[in-house]
Design a protein around this motif. Structure first.
Motif, PDB file in Angstrom:
ATOM      1  N   THR A 128       7.979   1.251  -6.773  1.00 24.91           N
ATOM      2  CA  THR A 128       9.085   0.577  -6.391  1.00 24.91           C
ATOM      3  C   THR A 128       9.421   1.141  -4.979  1.00 24.91           C
ATOM      4  O   THR A 128      10.599   1.568  -4.880  1.00 24.91           O
ATOM      5  CB  THR A 128      10.273   0.331  -7.111  1.00 24.91           C
ATOM      6  N   HIS A 129       8.611   0.729  -4.079  1.00 20.96           N
ATOM      7  CA  HIS A 129       8.418   1.337  -2.699  1.00 20.96           C
ATOM      8  C   HIS A 129       9.642   1.065  -1.530  1.00 20.96           C
ATOM      9  O   HIS A 129       9.611   1.450  -0.665  1.00 20.96           O
ATOM     10  CB  HIS A 129       7.214   1.287  -2.218  1.00 20.96           C
ATOM     11  N   HIS A 130      10.176  -0.465  -1.887  1.00 21.61           N
ATOM     12  CA  HIS A 130      11.062  -0.914  -0.834  1.00 21.61           C
ATOM     13  C   HIS A 130      12.548  -0.145  -1.556  1.00 21.61           C
ATOM     14  O   HIS A 130      13.557  -0.634  -0.751  1.00 21.61           O
ATOM     15  CB  HIS A 130      11.281  -2.257  -1.089  1.00 21.61           C
ATOM     16  N   LEU A 166      -1.075   0.814  -1.009  1.00 21.68           N
ATOM     17  CA  LEU A 166      -1.991  -0.328  -0.778  1.00 21.68           C
ATOM     18  C   LEU A 166      -1.473  -1.642  -1.295  1.00 21.68           C
ATOM     19  O   LEU A 166      -2.096  -2.583  -1.146  1.00 21.68           O
ATOM     20  CB  LEU A 166      -3.312  -0.303  -1.232  1.00 21.68           C
ATOM     21  N   ASP A 167      -0.173  -1.635  -1.574  1.00 23.82           N
ATOM     22  CA  ASP A 167       0.331  -2.904  -1.687  1.00 23.82           C
ATOM     23  C   ASP A 167       0.422  -3.507  -0.372  1.00 23.82           C
ATOM     24  O   ASP A 167       0.526  -2.849   0.648  1.00 23.82           O
ATOM     25  CB  ASP A 167       2.020  -2.473  -2.356  1.00 23.82           C
ATOM     26  N   VAL A 168       0.656  -4.842  -0.477  1.00 23.20           N
ATOM     27  CA  VAL A 168       0.478  -5.560   0.700  1.00 23.20           C
ATOM     28  C   VAL A 168       1.790  -5.479   1.860  1.00 23.20           C
ATOM     29  O   VAL A 168       1.658  -6.003   2.910  1.00 23.20           O
ATOM     30  CB  VAL A 168       0.040  -7.100   0.498  1.00 23.20           C
ATOM     31  N   HIS A 169       2.749  -5.045   1.051  1.00 19.45           N
ATOM     32  CA  HIS A 169       4.141  -4.791   1.671  1.00 19.45           C
ATOM     33  C   HIS A 169       4.107  -3.327   2.289  1.00 19.45           C
ATOM     34  O   HIS A 169       3.904  -2.429   1.459  1.00 19.45           O
ATOM     35  CB  HIS A 169       5.306  -5.446   0.929  1.00 19.45           C
ATOM     36  N   GLN A 170       4.669  -3.255   3.370  1.00 16.77           N
ATOM     37  CA  GLN A 170       4.906  -1.624   3.824  1.00 16.77           C
ATOM     38  C   GLN A 170       5.944  -1.175   2.845  1.00 16.77           C
ATOM     39  O   GLN A 170       6.824  -1.604   2.434  1.00 16.77           O
ATOM     40  CB  GLN A 170       5.442  -1.714   5.386  1.00 16.77           C
ATOM     41  N   VAL A 243      -1.470  -5.317  -6.351  1.00 21.88           N
ATOM     42  CA  VAL A 243      -2.618  -6.253  -6.222  1.00 21.88           C
ATOM     43  C   VAL A 243      -2.210  -7.465  -5.452  1.00 21.88           C
ATOM     44  O   VAL A 243      -2.872  -8.549  -5.423  1.00 21.88           O
ATOM     45  CB  VAL A 243      -3.079  -6.709  -7.719  1.00 21.88           C
ATOM     46  N   ASP A 244      -1.261  -7.377  -4.581  1.00 21.16           N
ATOM     47  CA  ASP A 244      -0.618  -8.534  -3.908  1.00 21.16           C
ATOM     48  C   ASP A 244      -1.589  -8.643  -2.585  1.00 21.16           C
ATOM     49  O   ASP A 244      -1.684  -9.738  -1.948  1.00 21.16           O
ATOM     50  CB  ASP A 244       0.752  -8.800  -3.501  1.00 21.16           C
ATOM     51  N   PRO A 245      -2.538  -7.841  -2.256  1.00 22.09           N
ATOM     52  CA  PRO A 245      -3.562  -8.135  -1.365  1.00 22.09           C
ATOM     53  C   PRO A 245      -4.629  -9.178  -1.779  1.00 22.09           C
ATOM     54  O   PRO A 245      -5.568  -9.625  -0.904  1.00 22.09           O
ATOM     55  CB  PRO A 245      -4.248  -6.755  -0.859  1.00 22.09           C
ATOM     56  N   ALA A 284       3.096  -1.131  -8.665  1.00 24.91           N
ATOM     57  CA  ALA A 284       3.655  -1.924  -7.441  1.00 24.91           C
ATOM     58  C   ALA A 284       3.408  -3.386  -7.578  1.00 24.91           C
ATOM     59  O   ALA A 284       3.443  -3.948  -8.741  1.00 24.91           O
ATOM     60  CB  ALA A 284       3.043  -1.341  -6.075  1.00 24.91           C
ATOM     61  N   GLY A 285       3.399  -4.212  -6.512  1.00 23.60           N
ATOM     62  CA  GLY A 285       3.378  -5.812  -6.601  1.00 23.60           C
ATOM     63  C   GLY A 285       2.131  -6.415  -7.216  1.00 23.60           C
ATOM     64  O   GLY A 285       1.161  -5.957  -6.945  1.00 23.60           O
ATOM     65  N   GLY A 286       2.394  -7.588  -7.366  1.00 25.46           N
ATOM     66  CA  GLY A 286       1.570  -8.692  -7.417  1.00 25.46           C
ATOM     67  C   GLY A 286       1.961 -10.048  -8.056  1.00 25.46           C
ATOM     68  O   GLY A 286       2.896  -9.801  -8.699  1.00 25.46           O
ATOM     69  N   TYR A 287       1.542 -11.091  -7.147  1.00 22.95           N
ATOM     70  CA  TYR A 287       2.109 -12.330  -7.566  1.00 22.95           C
ATOM     71  C   TYR A 287       1.343 -13.335  -7.736  1.00 22.95           C
ATOM     72  O   TYR A 287       1.118 -14.313  -7.117  1.00 22.95           O
ATOM     73  CB  TYR A 287       3.419 -12.475  -6.398  1.00 22.95           C
ATOM     74  N   ALA A 288       0.291 -13.300  -8.407  1.00 20.01           N
ATOM     75  CA  ALA A 288      -0.585 -14.226  -8.598  1.00 20.01           C
ATOM     76  C   ALA A 288      -0.216 -15.512  -9.195  1.00 20.01           C
ATOM     77  O   ALA A 288       1.062 -15.596  -9.569  1.00 20.01           O
ATOM     78  CB  ALA A 288      -1.845 -13.847  -9.318  1.00 20.01           C
TER      79      ALA A 288
HETATM   80 ZN    ZN Z   1       4.149  -5.982  -2.487  1.00 22.75          ZN
END
Ligand code: ZN
Length: 321
Positions: A128-130, A166-170, A243-245, A284-288
């Protein structure tokens, strides 16, 4: 397959708690169902064993205070975030959400201890990097990786840490927390035009153009991760395997195939194993399109962990050769 292992088994300790799942309102974009779905998938595939679960309690306030400000923590505890702060987090506030955030932070701490012993361990949540020291945003309340690093440093289990995000969001929260800390190297590879619009400064930021595919992405990853490991020797690596990339992600804007995600994960794990670095995997994130698909994408890093076949020792858990 590891020698002497009759079935394909990761034999990797992982943190999980049933209360990682908190019900969301209908139509809410956060795929909370991915947590139990992923765990079920990994158990069904034999990628994780039921007996290897580490069940976290809620992270201690003293540990959270190593990263987060007293004011933020007090208001979280008392449920006193204002409406704007809750909107910024983007998930409805509840006591269950607060508990979930602390469980997930403790899960990353437990996975880090396990990684130091075994070489590799995971939290089936976290990354939870944000989350910043004094506020949350982007579905993130607490910065679990930052808390784990500070706890391990306090216990003198590590001096230095590398965050491979490597989550797609900084990883803006993580970058800000460690901006002036020479002992923690933050490496973020992310969509340059994606959220957050205002990027913070990681030690190394690699901003990607929209629509980048497997080969270009992997070439950049190989080059930059090698550079990072040449200039910095961490005692532990935290890998945010978002996995959001992946192609088709609702928020990602990149175009990695499932195979590309697997090659990415394998590269990171092999580099870390090859350098003898204990590695902690967080989701981290992923929104398939569906939580099921998101869980399938998150399962890839566990399949890659099995594929690199670390050697089993001490009868149960393994160490890298
Ligand atoms: Zn993300």
């Amino acid at each position: 397959m590891p020698a002497g292992c009759e079935i394909v088994c990761a034999d990797m300790r992982y943190a999980y708690h049933a209360d990682y799942f908190v019900p969301m309102p209908p139509g809410h974009p956060f795929p909370m169902a991915k947590y139990p779905l992923l765990r079920a998938l990994l158990l069904a595939e034999g990628l994780l064993a039921e007996s290897d679960v580490l069940e976290p309690a809620e992270a201690a306030s003293d540990d959270l205070a190593l990263v987060h400000t007293p004011d933020y923590l007090q208001r979280l505890e008392a449920g006193l975030l204002d409406a704007a702060e809750v909107r910024r987090i983007g998930v409805p506030w509840s006591a269950a959400l607060w508990r979930r955030s602390r469980l997930a932070a403790q899960g990353t701490i437990m996975a880090a201890y396990a990684a130091i012993e075994d070489g590799l361990a995971a939290n089936l949540a976290g990354g939870t990097h944000h989350a910043f020291a004094d506020h949350g945003e982007g579905f993130c309340v607490l910065n679990d990786v930052a808390v784990a690093i500070r706890v391990l440093q306090r216990e003198r289990r590590i001096g230095t840490a590398l965050v491979v995000d490597l989550d797609v969001h900084q990883g803006n929260g993580t970058a800000a927390i460690f901006e002036d800390d020479p002992h923690v190297f933050t490496f973020s590879m992310h969509g340059e035009r994606n959220y957050p619009s205002r990027k913070m400064r990681s030690r190394l930021d690699v901003g990607l153009g929209d629509g980048i595919g497997d080969e270009d992405y992997l070439a950049l990853l190989r080059r930059h991760l090698a550079d990072v490991l040449r200039q910095f020797t961490p005692d532990i690596v935290f890998y945010l395997a978002g996995v959001d990339p992946a192609n088709g992600d609702r928020y990602g804007r990149l175009a990695l195939s499932g195979e590309g995600i697997g090659r990415r994960d394998r590269h990171v794990l092999e580099c870390c194993a090859g350098s003898g670095l204990p590695t902690v995997v967080t989701l981290a994130g992923g929104y398939a399109a569906t939580p099921e698909r998101t869980a399938e994408l998150h399962a890839i890093v566990f399949r890659e962990a099995v594929a690199i076949a670390p050697r089993r020792v001490a009868g149960h858990h393994y160490r890298y050769p």
